[in-house]
Design a protein around this motif. Sequence first.
Motif, PDB file in Angstrom:
ATOM      1  N   HIS A 126       0.854  -1.188   0.000  1.00 57.52           N
ATOM      2  CA  HIS A 126       0.000   0.000   0.000  1.00 57.52           C
ATOM      3  C   HIS A 126       0.892   1.241   0.000  1.00 57.52           C
ATOM      4  O   HIS A 126       2.093   1.158   0.245  1.00 57.52           O
ATOM      5  CB  HIS A 126      -0.901   0.026   1.238  1.00 57.52           C
ATOM      6  CG  HIS A 126      -0.130   0.209   2.520  1.00 57.52           C
ATOM      7  ND1 HIS A 126       0.590  -0.804   3.101  1.00 57.52           N
ATOM      8  CD2 HIS A 126       0.052   1.292   3.310  1.00 57.52           C
ATOM      9  CE1 HIS A 126       1.176  -0.349   4.203  1.00 57.52           C
ATOM     10  NE2 HIS A 126       0.878   0.933   4.344  1.00 57.52           N
ATOM     11  N   ASP A 128       0.660   5.103   1.995  1.00 56.41           N
ATOM     12  CA  ASP A 128      -0.023   5.632   3.173  1.00 56.41           C
ATOM     13  C   ASP A 128      -1.069   6.669   2.778  1.00 56.41           C
ATOM     14  O   ASP A 128      -0.866   7.447   1.837  1.00 56.41           O
ATOM     15  CB  ASP A 128       0.985   6.271   4.126  1.00 56.41           C
ATOM     16  CG  ASP A 128       1.566   5.253   5.099  1.00 56.41           C
ATOM     17  OD1 ASP A 128       1.543   4.040   4.792  1.00 56.41           O
ATOM     18  OD2 ASP A 128       2.038   5.664   6.173  1.00 56.41           O
ATOM     19  N   HIS A 268       4.837  -0.001   0.144  1.00 54.31           N
ATOM     20  CA  HIS A 268       5.518  -0.786   1.179  1.00 54.31           C
ATOM     21  C   HIS A 268       4.591  -1.831   1.791  1.00 54.31           C
ATOM     22  O   HIS A 268       3.366  -1.743   1.668  1.00 54.31           O
ATOM     23  CB  HIS A 268       6.085   0.132   2.271  1.00 54.31           C
ATOM     24  CG  HIS A 268       5.077   1.009   2.931  1.00 54.31           C
ATOM     25  ND1 HIS A 268       4.531   2.114   2.313  1.00 54.31           N
ATOM     26  CD2 HIS A 268       4.492   0.954   4.150  1.00 54.31           C
ATOM     27  CE1 HIS A 268       3.673   2.699   3.121  1.00 54.31           C
ATOM     28  NE2 HIS A 268       3.614   2.002   4.254  1.00 54.31           N
TER      29      HIS A 268
HETATM   30 FE   LIG Z   1       2.075   2.232   5.657  1.00 56.34          FE
END
Ligand SMILES: [Fe+2]
Length: 295
Positions: A126, A128, A268
Amino acid sequence: MDARAGAAFDLADEAAYQAWRATKLARFPKTLAELVVEVRDPRALSSSERQALLERCARANMAIYMSGVAGDPDKEIPRRLGLQLGLRDLDSNYLADDDGISPLAVAQRSTRGEFIPYTNRGIKWHTDGYYNPVERTVRAVLLHCVERAESGGENELLDHEIAYIRLRDLDPRHIRALMAGDAMTIPARMEGDRIERPAQAGPVFSVDAGGFLHMRYTARAVSIEWKNDAATRAALTALEDILSAASSWVFRGRLEPGMGLVSNNVLHTRTPFTDSARHRRLIYRARYYQRVSAG
Ligand SMILES: [Fe+2]
């Protein structure tokens, strides 16, 4: 290089893309070690330490620092480090401490326990804040490790510009599908009858006013609605294949105490982890509306 900001990400400008791509791949780090910068104190970088971090971020949208502040829970460490890298405006959500820097640790008993970052579970690929409205776009993320887990808690990292290159090289139509303004929708989150967060539709890839590529993505299947057409499905399948392949573009490592990651919100993951009495994982996470910059 071309003068027009963002030309490299314009599907109509193949020459600009090819020129940018060649430079990007030539400069891209071959190993995780190339991303690592030793700094004495993240709160007060020397000019060469700062330059080294900026240089890694320019090449790979991320840098990892090692420092001598292991075990120090001072929140000024990530805050002051960010300020030295042009990161001023923190995205604070209602789960973060009031200051916008979230202590990621296994929650004992609180609302935080409902959300994966505050558990010891693994987290899929994903970026953030993919669910944020556009005016709260998270362009940079800083993770600072105060304490590691007894085992696990590694991160995989992939520069989203590399994901873009791999997809565009496979088929430019994947990029077109993922730049559509309705490619992904985050459904509204309800708190009883009250809308805690309205539905957010937006693209996966977008280009900001400065010509920089931004990516919103999650591999989670829940709480997300993808545009239901063949082009979007094909692009997502291709992206999933890129992310699941053991690729030399993906960096993998664990932040040890005193270490941290500075990034322009790259893709990440996090592996599951196990705490012990001696090693209870604590990571400070700061999300910013700016990209990493010298300014
Ligand atoms: Fe994250």
